[in-house]
Design a protein around this motif. Sequence first.
Motif, PDB file in Angstrom:
ATOM      1  N   SER A 121       0.823  -1.218   0.000  1.00  0.00           N
ATOM      2  CA  SER A 121       0.000   0.000   0.000  1.00  0.00           C
ATOM      3  C   SER A 121       0.852   1.261   0.000  1.00  0.00           C
ATOM      4  N   THR A 122       2.074   1.164   0.558  1.00  0.00           N
ATOM      5  CA  THR A 122       2.991   2.300   0.552  1.00  0.00           C
ATOM      6  C   THR A 122       3.283   2.772  -0.869  1.00  0.00           C
ATOM      7  N   THR A 123       3.426   1.826  -1.792  1.00  0.00           N
ATOM      8  CA  THR A 123       3.721   2.176  -3.186  1.00  0.00           C
ATOM      9  C   THR A 123       2.495   2.733  -3.902  1.00  0.00           C
ATOM     10  N   LEU A 124       1.301   2.480  -3.365  1.00  0.00           N
ATOM     11  CA  LEU A 124       0.065   2.933  -4.024  1.00  0.00           C
ATOM     12  C   LEU A 124      -0.432   4.276  -3.517  1.00  0.00           C
ATOM     13  N   MET A 125       0.092   4.733  -2.382  1.00  0.00           N
ATOM     14  CA  MET A 125      -0.470   5.893  -1.701  1.00  0.00           C
ATOM     15  C   MET A 125      -0.477   7.144  -2.573  1.00  0.00           C
ATOM     16  N   ASP A 126       0.596   7.381  -3.332  1.00  0.00           N
ATOM     17  CA  ASP A 126       0.675   8.579  -4.167  1.00  0.00           C
ATOM     18  C   ASP A 126       0.240   8.329  -5.599  1.00  0.00           C
ATOM     19  N   LYS A 127      -0.194   7.107  -5.898  1.00  0.00           N
ATOM     20  CA  LYS A 127      -0.696   6.790  -7.233  1.00  0.00           C
ATOM     21  C   LYS A 127      -2.216   6.681  -7.221  1.00  0.00           C
ATOM     22  N   ALA A 128      -2.743   5.829  -6.364  1.00  0.00           N
ATOM     23  CA  ALA A 128      -4.188   5.631  -6.302  1.00  0.00           C
ATOM     24  C   ALA A 128      -4.880   6.769  -5.553  1.00  0.00           C
ATOM     25  N   GLY A 129      -4.234   7.322  -4.525  1.00  0.00           N
ATOM     26  CA  GLY A 129      -4.845   8.374  -3.719  1.00  0.00           C
ATOM     27  C   GLY A 129      -5.356   7.842  -2.388  1.00  0.00           C
ATOM     28  N   ARG A 130      -5.592   8.770  -1.452  1.00  0.00           N
ATOM     29  CA  ARG A 130      -5.981   8.384  -0.096  1.00  0.00           C
ATOM     30  C   ARG A 130      -7.422   7.879  -0.037  1.00  0.00           C
ATOM     31  N   VAL A 135     -11.691   1.187  -0.492  1.00  0.00           N
ATOM     32  CA  VAL A 135     -11.409  -0.237  -0.751  1.00  0.00           C
ATOM     33  C   VAL A 135     -11.116  -0.957   0.558  1.00  0.00           C
ATOM     34  N   SER A 136     -10.306  -0.321   1.404  1.00  0.00           N
ATOM     35  CA  SER A 136      -9.924  -0.914   2.688  1.00  0.00           C
ATOM     36  C   SER A 136     -11.139  -1.210   3.552  1.00  0.00           C
ATOM     37  N   CYS A 137     -11.984  -0.201   3.748  1.00  0.00           N
ATOM     38  CA  CYS A 137     -13.140  -0.364   4.643  1.00  0.00           C
ATOM     39  C   CYS A 137     -14.194  -1.293   4.043  1.00  0.00           C
ATOM     40  N   SER A 138     -14.306  -1.323   2.727  1.00  0.00           N
ATOM     41  CA  SER A 138     -15.236  -2.257   2.081  1.00  0.00           C
ATOM     42  C   SER A 138     -14.799  -3.692   2.321  1.00  0.00           C
ATOM     43  N   LEU A 139     -13.500  -3.947   2.171  1.00  0.00           N
ATOM     44  CA  LEU A 139     -12.972  -5.285   2.446  1.00  0.00           C
ATOM     45  C   LEU A 139     -13.183  -5.670   3.909  1.00  0.00           C
ATOM     46  N   MET A 140     -12.976  -4.717   4.809  1.00  0.00           N
ATOM     47  CA  MET A 140     -13.149  -5.005   6.237  1.00  0.00           C
ATOM     48  C   MET A 140     -14.615  -5.301   6.572  1.00  0.00           C
ATOM     49  N   THR A 141     -15.523  -4.590   5.909  1.00  0.00           N
ATOM     50  CA  THR A 141     -16.955  -4.851   6.118  1.00  0.00           C
ATOM     51  C   THR A 141     -17.312  -6.265   5.693  1.00  0.00           C
ATOM     52  N   LEU A 142     -16.895  -6.642   4.490  1.00  0.00           N
ATOM     53  CA  LEU A 142     -17.224  -7.967   3.960  1.00  0.00           C
ATOM     54  C   LEU A 142     -16.561  -9.074   4.785  1.00  0.00           C
ATOM     55  N   GLY A 183      -5.384   0.437   3.704  1.00  0.00           N
ATOM     56  CA  GLY A 183      -5.664   1.861   3.820  1.00  0.00           C
ATOM     57  C   GLY A 183      -5.942   2.377   5.209  1.00  0.00           C
ATOM     58  N   LEU A 184      -6.841   1.719   5.950  1.00  0.00           N
ATOM     59  CA  LEU A 184      -7.283   2.267   7.228  1.00  0.00           C
ATOM     60  C   LEU A 184      -6.169   2.291   8.277  1.00  0.00           C
ATOM     61  N   GLY A 185      -5.130   1.480   8.098  1.00  0.00           N
ATOM     62  CA  GLY A 185      -4.011   1.503   9.030  1.00  0.00           C
ATOM     63  C   GLY A 185      -3.165   2.753   8.898  1.00  0.00           C
ATOM     64  N   ALA A 186      -2.825   3.135   7.664  1.00  0.00           N
ATOM     65  CA  ALA A 186      -1.885   4.227   7.421  1.00  0.00           C
ATOM     66  C   ALA A 186      -2.547   5.561   7.117  1.00  0.00           C
ATOM     67  N   VAL A 187      -3.605   5.541   6.314  1.00  0.00           N
ATOM     68  CA  VAL A 187      -4.155   6.786   5.757  1.00  0.00           C
ATOM     69  C   VAL A 187      -4.660   7.767   6.816  1.00  0.00           C
ATOM     70  N   PRO A 188      -5.378   7.331   7.876  1.00  0.00           N
ATOM     71  CA  PRO A 188      -5.839   8.323   8.860  1.00  0.00           C
ATOM     72  C   PRO A 188      -4.718   9.165   9.459  1.00  0.00           C
ATOM     73  N   TRP A 189      -3.567   8.540   9.747  1.00  0.00           N
ATOM     74  CA  TRP A 189      -2.444   9.302  10.301  1.00  0.00           C
ATOM     75  C   TRP A 189      -1.881  10.278   9.265  1.00  0.00           C
ATOM     76  N   ILE A 190      -1.837   9.844   7.998  1.00  0.00           N
ATOM     77  CA  ILE A 190      -1.335  10.725   6.939  1.00  0.00           C
ATOM     78  C   ILE A 190      -2.247  11.929   6.779  1.00  0.00           C
ATOM     79  N   ILE A 191      -3.558  11.683   6.681  1.00  0.00           N
ATOM     80  CA  ILE A 191      -4.512  12.778   6.477  1.00  0.00           C
ATOM     81  C   ILE A 191      -4.522  13.717   7.680  1.00  0.00           C
TER      82      ILE A 191
END
Length: 492
Positions: A336-345, A351-358, A406-414
């Motif tokens: 996910s580190t390699t995707l952060m600046d390509k896919a976006g936060r 995607v992260s939270c949808s996977l966690m829900t399912l 996503g949910l592990g890293a992105v909240p701290w970044i934002i």
Amino acid sequence: MSADAATEDGIRKPLLHTGSWYRMSGMGSRQSSIMGSSVQIIRESISVFLCVFIVALGPIQFGYTCGYSNPTQSEIIKDLGLSISEFSIFGSLANVGAMVGAIASGQIAENVGRKGSLMIASIPNIIGWLAISFAKDSSFLFMGRLLAGFGVGIISYTVPVYIAEIAPQNLRGSLGSVNQLSVTIGIMLVYLLGLFLPWRVLAVLGILPCTILIPGLFFIPESPRWLAKMGLNEDFETSLQVLRGFDADISIEVNEIKRSVASSSKRTAIRFSELKRKRYWYPLMVGIGLLMLQQLSGINGVLFYSSSIFQSAGISSGKAATFGIGAIQVVVTGISTTLMDKAGRRILLIVSCSLMTLSSLLVAMAFYLKVCSYDFSDILPEKSHSTMGILSLIGLLILVIGFSIGLGAVPWIIMSEILPVSIKSLAGSVATLANWLSASVVTMTANLLLTWSSGGTFLIYALVSAFTVVFVALWVPETKGRTLEEIQISLK
């Protein structure tokens, strides 16, 4: 210069000028006329990556502290004669200490700088681990856990803020996610070492990250944005020049940062009442909301009690499965580190939270089906029980993978990106405190909820993850590819 100003500078000099070796190097580089643009890019990368690599020792300490109680429970209870409730207090004291550290973190980072804050955080960490390793009774054990947690609370705020403030905009997401990657490495390390080492040796090893971090901080520059806010323009420009490369033109970024901090006096105290202003409450709501939902998704309940969850699901080797989850966390967080600046936060969060829900729904279904299989054991074949165990294992693995995306890293970044510089110390402390408070709620209730109903517990976690998808879609802005100053302008 007034006497007071001289005194203040005298206090700050040792922290501000650690790493000042780069001044001579910068002068020498400016005199060289043969450095090409490709070499400059390499030097810029080396400088920023070196800073991130060194401060990443802090989150490794963070993860090691959080994961320590998992593999050591039975040994500590046996050696010190503790009850289950006493060990539960030991585990929860890290969160209590972290909450106290979170309250103090913003002001400490604001007054002595990001580097000085990490130095201060390292001291109680080292003392705490030594107290745990030499503990003869619960009092030293509790005191050590509290001190280690206090240091972790400061680290959890300071590291993502420092990385966001030094990183160029095109690398800020990837470098920012190194914070969470390092946390997962710390967790995996303590899970792995816990399979082989006694708990006292494991505690002694806990001092290593901060013991290495302290001298490492002398070789990296202070955050240029903090220096600019303090009005230390010479140090600010020198720090930014080192981070961007000695031949890089930093004039545009210098002017942007100066404009950003011009409106806030370097000594202005921000009150809680200030947070009611629209330009402040929105980023604070997003920061607090994401950091609370990160924990309320139940991830700490899964990681802290994974061994017992696996056993209740019918999997015998709970410790090995727990280490497997730790290893998967590291791998997926690295991806996910390699995707952060390509896919976006935003997309990574959705995607992260949808996977966690399912996946939470899948685990809940597995536990409910297991209960039904016992009720109808005379009709259903024996292999259905193992099938439910495998189903729950798959669900937990997907849950961890989803969190790591996503949910592990992105909240701290934002959080580190959207908080205005004028309220960052207070607002960042509030957001970090909310995270640790939510973590405490989850870790204290998870065992009770799992005893009540394993399926019902994961159904609750699924509902929280589903709500997080809605929260991100409606409220969370995309910060990819924008400078911190551009993000502040867009939020006004």
